[in-house]
Design an enzyme around this catalytic site. Structure first.
Site, PDB file in Angstrom:
ATOM      1  N   THR A   1      -3.324  -0.743  10.580  1.00 32.54           N
ATOM      2  CA  THR A   1      -2.173  -1.520  11.049  1.00 32.54           C
ATOM      3  C   THR A   1      -1.081  -1.437   9.982  1.00 32.54           C
ATOM      4  OG1 THR A   1      -2.840  -3.551   9.950  1.00 32.54           O
ATOM      5  CG2 THR A   1      -3.730  -3.181  12.158  1.00 32.54           C
TER       6      THR A   1
ATOM      7  N   LYS B   1      -7.744 -15.164   0.670  1.00 33.66           N
ATOM      8  CA  LYS B   1      -8.871 -14.871   1.572  1.00 33.66           C
ATOM      9  C   LYS B   1     -10.176 -15.510   1.067  1.00 33.66           C
ATOM     10  CE  LYS B   1      -6.640 -12.460   4.693  1.00 33.66           C
ATOM     11  NZ  LYS B   1      -6.506 -12.885   6.081  1.00 33.66           N
TER      12      LYS B   1
ATOM     13  N   SER C   1     -11.090 -11.071   5.213  1.00 34.50           N
ATOM     14  CA  SER C   1     -11.058  -9.680   4.735  1.00 34.50           C
ATOM     15  C   SER C   1     -12.264  -9.500   3.823  1.00 34.50           C
ATOM     16  CB  SER C   1      -9.775  -9.443   3.940  1.00 34.50           C
ATOM     17  OG  SER C   1      -9.895  -8.306   3.099  1.00 34.50           O
TER      18      SER C   1
ATOM     19  N   TYR D   1      -3.512 -12.101  -2.479  1.00 35.37           N
ATOM     20  CA  TYR D   1      -4.194 -11.844  -1.204  1.00 35.37           C
ATOM     21  C   TYR D   1      -5.683 -12.207  -1.309  1.00 35.37           C
ATOM     22  CZ  TYR D   1      -5.662  -9.300   3.002  1.00 35.37           C
ATOM     23  OH  TYR D   1      -6.184  -8.964   4.225  1.00 35.37           O
TER      24      TYR D   1
HETATM   25  N1  LIG Z   1      -4.967  -4.213   8.201  1.00 33.17           N
HETATM   26  C1  LIG Z   1      -5.996  -4.332   7.379  1.00 33.17           C
HETATM   27  O1  LIG Z   1      -6.392  -3.378   6.664  1.00 33.17           O
HETATM   28  C2  LIG Z   1      -6.748  -5.621   7.299  1.00 33.17           C
HETATM   29  C3  LIG Z   1      -6.250  -6.786   7.862  1.00 33.17           C
HETATM   30  N2  LIG Z   1      -6.951  -7.952   7.727  1.00 33.17           N
HETATM   31  C4  LIG Z   1      -6.422  -9.195   8.250  1.00 33.17           C
HETATM   32  O2  LIG Z   1      -6.132  -9.065   9.626  1.00 33.17           O
HETATM   33  C5  LIG Z   1      -5.100  -9.971   9.988  1.00 33.17           C
HETATM   34  C6  LIG Z   1      -4.062  -9.253  10.818  1.00 33.17           C
HETATM   35  O3  LIG Z   1      -3.435  -8.285  10.029  1.00 33.17           O
HETATM   36  P1  LIG Z   1      -2.838  -6.906  10.620  1.00 33.17           P
HETATM   37  O4  LIG Z   1      -2.723  -6.938  12.086  1.00 33.17           O
HETATM   38  O5  LIG Z   1      -3.608  -5.844   9.969  1.00 33.17           O
HETATM   39  O6  LIG Z   1      -1.407  -6.973   9.906  1.00 33.17           O
HETATM   40  P2  LIG Z   1       0.067  -6.712  10.448  1.00 33.17           P
HETATM   41  O7  LIG Z   1       0.961  -6.782   9.254  1.00 33.17           O
HETATM   42  O8  LIG Z   1       0.098  -5.485  11.253  1.00 33.17           O
HETATM   43  O9  LIG Z   1       0.304  -7.979  11.377  1.00 33.17           O
HETATM   44  C7  LIG Z   1       0.379  -9.255  10.794  1.00 33.17           C
HETATM   45  C8  LIG Z   1       0.885 -10.222  11.820  1.00 33.17           C
HETATM   46  O10 LIG Z   1       0.962 -11.524  11.237  1.00 33.17           O
HETATM   47  C9  LIG Z   1       2.209 -12.102  11.590  1.00 33.17           C
HETATM   48  N3  LIG Z   1       2.687 -13.001  10.556  1.00 33.17           N
HETATM   49  C10 LIG Z   1       2.766 -12.775   9.232  1.00 33.17           C
HETATM   50  N4  LIG Z   1       3.258 -13.843   8.599  1.00 33.17           N
HETATM   51  C11 LIG Z   1       3.501 -14.781   9.543  1.00 33.17           C
HETATM   52  C12 LIG Z   1       4.014 -16.108   9.516  1.00 33.17           C
HETATM   53  N5  LIG Z   1       4.384 -16.709   8.386  1.00 33.17           N
HETATM   54  N6  LIG Z   1       4.137 -16.768  10.682  1.00 33.17           N
HETATM   55  C13 LIG Z   1       3.801 -16.177  11.839  1.00 33.17           C
HETATM   56  N7  LIG Z   1       3.297 -14.931  11.929  1.00 33.17           N
HETATM   57  C14 LIG Z   1       3.159 -14.237  10.796  1.00 33.17           C
HETATM   58  C15 LIG Z   1       3.147 -10.923  11.716  1.00 33.17           C
HETATM   59  O11 LIG Z   1       4.201 -11.290  12.553  1.00 33.17           O
HETATM   60  P3  LIG Z   1       5.639 -10.599  12.326  1.00 33.17           P
HETATM   61  O12 LIG Z   1       5.435  -9.150  12.546  1.00 33.17           O
HETATM   62  O13 LIG Z   1       6.467 -11.279  13.356  1.00 33.17           O
HETATM   63  O14 LIG Z   1       6.007 -10.905  10.941  1.00 33.17           O
HETATM   64  C16 LIG Z   1       2.252  -9.885  12.356  1.00 33.17           C
HETATM   65  O15 LIG Z   1       2.246 -10.046  13.752  1.00 33.17           O
HETATM   66  C17 LIG Z   1      -4.553 -10.548   8.673  1.00 33.17           C
HETATM   67  O16 LIG Z   1      -5.077 -11.831   8.454  1.00 33.17           O
HETATM   68  C18 LIG Z   1      -5.104  -9.600   7.618  1.00 33.17           C
HETATM   69  O17 LIG Z   1      -5.265 -10.208   6.358  1.00 33.17           O
HETATM   70  C19 LIG Z   1      -8.153  -8.006   7.100  1.00 33.17           C
HETATM   71  C20 LIG Z   1      -8.679  -6.884   6.549  1.00 33.17           C
HETATM   72  C21 LIG Z   1      -8.035  -5.605   6.609  1.00 33.17           C
HETATM   73  C1  LIG Z   2     -22.744   2.942  -8.355  1.00 34.64           C
HETATM   74  C2  LIG Z   2     -21.581   3.318  -7.496  1.00 34.64           C
HETATM   75  C3  LIG Z   2     -20.892   2.136  -6.961  1.00 34.64           C
HETATM   76  C4  LIG Z   2     -19.711   2.473  -6.172  1.00 34.64           C
HETATM   77  C5  LIG Z   2     -18.952   1.222  -5.846  1.00 34.64           C
HETATM   78  C6  LIG Z   2     -17.604   1.578  -5.470  1.00 34.64           C
HETATM   79  C7  LIG Z   2     -16.672   0.423  -5.527  1.00 34.64           C
HETATM   80  C8  LIG Z   2     -15.518   0.769  -4.683  1.00 34.64           C
HETATM   81  C9  LIG Z   2     -14.684  -0.418  -4.424  1.00 34.64           C
HETATM   82  C10 LIG Z   2     -14.194  -0.368  -3.027  1.00 34.64           C
HETATM   83  C11 LIG Z   2     -13.229  -1.431  -2.812  1.00 34.64           C
HETATM   84  C12 LIG Z   2     -12.788  -1.418  -1.407  1.00 34.64           C
HETATM   85  C13 LIG Z   2     -11.720  -2.421  -1.195  1.00 34.64           C
HETATM   86  C14 LIG Z   2     -11.384  -2.533   0.215  1.00 34.64           C
HETATM   87  C15 LIG Z   2     -10.316  -3.522   0.374  1.00 34.64           C
HETATM   88  C16 LIG Z   2      -9.918  -3.671   1.788  1.00 34.64           C
HETATM   89  O1  LIG Z   2     -10.473  -3.091   2.672  1.00 34.64           O
HETATM   90  O2  LIG Z   2      -8.919  -4.534   1.988  1.00 34.64           O
HETATM   91  C17 LIG Z   2      -8.322  -4.570   3.252  1.00 34.64           C
HETATM   92  C18 LIG Z   2      -7.373  -5.706   3.276  1.00 34.64           C
HETATM   93  O3  LIG Z   2      -7.758  -6.810   3.591  1.00 34.64           O
HETATM   94  C19 LIG Z   2      -5.966  -5.514   2.920  1.00 34.64           C
HETATM   95  O4  LIG Z   2      -5.745  -4.393   2.192  1.00 34.64           O
HETATM   96  P1  LIG Z   2      -4.546  -4.296   1.125  1.00 34.64           P
HETATM   97  O5  LIG Z   2      -4.715  -2.987   0.446  1.00 34.64           O
HETATM   98  O6  LIG Z   2      -3.264  -4.367   1.854  1.00 34.64           O
HETATM   99  O7  LIG Z   2      -4.689  -5.416   0.161  1.00 34.64           O
END
Ligand SMILES: NC(=O)C1=CN([C@@H]2O[C@H](COP(=O)(O)OP(=O)(O)OC[C@H]3O[C@@H](n4cnc5c(N)ncnc54)[C@H](OP(=O)(O)O)[C@@H]3O)[C@@H](O)[C@H]2O)C=CC1
Ligand SMILES: CCCCCCCCCCCCCCCC(=O)OCC(=O)COP(=O)(O)O
Length: 285
Positions: free
Chosen positions: A211, A180, A163, A176
């Protein structure tokens, strides 16, 4: 005389431009052809890839989780084996089963993960551990269980979905972001260590994807915003095809934040403190 020399020179330049354009076109065609070749392999995807963004890889993943999938034809039936990523024993057994059944894995995509939201002051250490088990120890256990067979074959590809929070820490996401960051560090080490065996390691660092991750966050609320999961799935396939090492899939604001974290950390920390103050107040305040 000089006119004919100039015309000759012009023709040469034109020919060279044409040849370069031809080579570029050929390169682009070859790059486009590679996924078709790649998909004639066995993909193992850790739990989660079948859902949400993973489901978007056309034909590659089934609706079930977790999934392992022989994609000889895109329509091929997929098999699945279920395990809890947070339980190392089940991970080891699953890896054994996969290797017994298919012999080897060509591409491992470590995708599953959970999110967390919370104030550090109110968060039990057990929550910090649980997030680490799923997001960090799970993927590394699966990777380590499958790695020897890849090394033996001098073939394979390891992908992990991290992430942008693996590169910068956002307030109220401690567990989290820590998991990561650890993931990023582990797979960076692994990349350097196994390059000699011809096994690439790709770390993908997305910003928000639409998601259920944030909705399901441990101790938290969240929303369902961000990038189209299909775009992320395509980007992952492209990264595998191009054997990319590190890919950030983020919009302008998180990208700017990442630059600030590296080039102007003092400003980044100030922004994060102000974000923390605005977002939530600790209980005793
Ligand atoms: N969505 C976002 O904004 C972002 C996501 N990511 C990363 O992308 C990846 C996928 O996430 P995303 O699809 O968005 O999330 P979801 O919550 O939609 O899906 C997560 C999946 O992981 C599975 N899972 C969670 N825990 C376990 C476990 N202990 N054992 C087996 N399976 C497990 C879940 O299965 P079940 O449903 O069966 O629990 C589910 O299928 C993650 O690593 C996340 O950190 C990174 C950046 C941004
Ligand atoms: C001089 C001006 C500077 C402006 C800088 C702005 C700083 C803004 C910070 C933005 C942070 C963005 C964070 C994004 C985090 C993200 O995308 O996480 C996704 C995940 O992996 C999971 O999200 P969750 O919210 O479930 O933790």
């Amino acid at each position: 005389m000089s006119f004919s020399h100039g015309a000759h020179h012009g023709r040469r330049v034109f020919q060279m431009v044409l040849a370069s354009a031809g080579l570029l076109l050929l390169y682009r065609i070859l790059v486009r052809l590679r996924p078709a070749l790649l998909c004639r392999t066995l993909w193992w995807s850790s739990p989660g890839a079948a859902l949400d963004w993973g489901k978007s890889v056309p034909g590659c993943f089934t609706q079930q989780v977790p999934v392992w999938c022989c994609v000889d034809e895109m329509q091929a039936a997929c098999s699945s084996v279920t395990f809890d990523l947070a339980d190392t024993d089940t991970v080891d057994r699953a890896a054994e089963e996969i290797l017994k059944y298919y012999g080897h894995v060509d591409v491992l995509i470590n995708n599953a993960g959970i999110s967390y939201r919370g104030n550090i002051l109110d968060t039990n250490l057990s929550v910090q551990r649980d997030v680490m088990e799923t997001n960090y120890f799970g993927p590394i256990a699966l990777t380590q269980a499958l790695l020897p067979s890849m090394v033996q074959r001098r073939s394979g590809h390891i992908v992990v979905i991290s992430s942008v929070q693996g590169k910068m820490a956002i307030p109220y996401r401690s567990a989290y972001a820590a998991s990561k960051h650890a993931t990023q560090a582990y797979f960076d080490c692994l990349r350097a260590e196994i390059e000699r065996y011809g096994i690439p390691v790709t770390v993908i660092s997305p910003g928000y994807i639409r998601t259920s991750l944030s909705l399901n966050a441990v101790t938290g609320d969240g929303s369902n915003v961000g990038r189209d999961p299909l775009d992320v799935a395509r980007a992952v396939l492209r990264a595998v095809r191009q054997r990319s090492k590190d890919v950030v899939l983020a919009g302008p604001l998180p990208s700017l934040a990442l630059y600030l974290r590296t080039l102007w950390p003092a400003l980044f920390f100030k922004l994060m403190s102000s974000r923390a103050r605005k977002e939530q107040k600790p209980k005793e305040e």
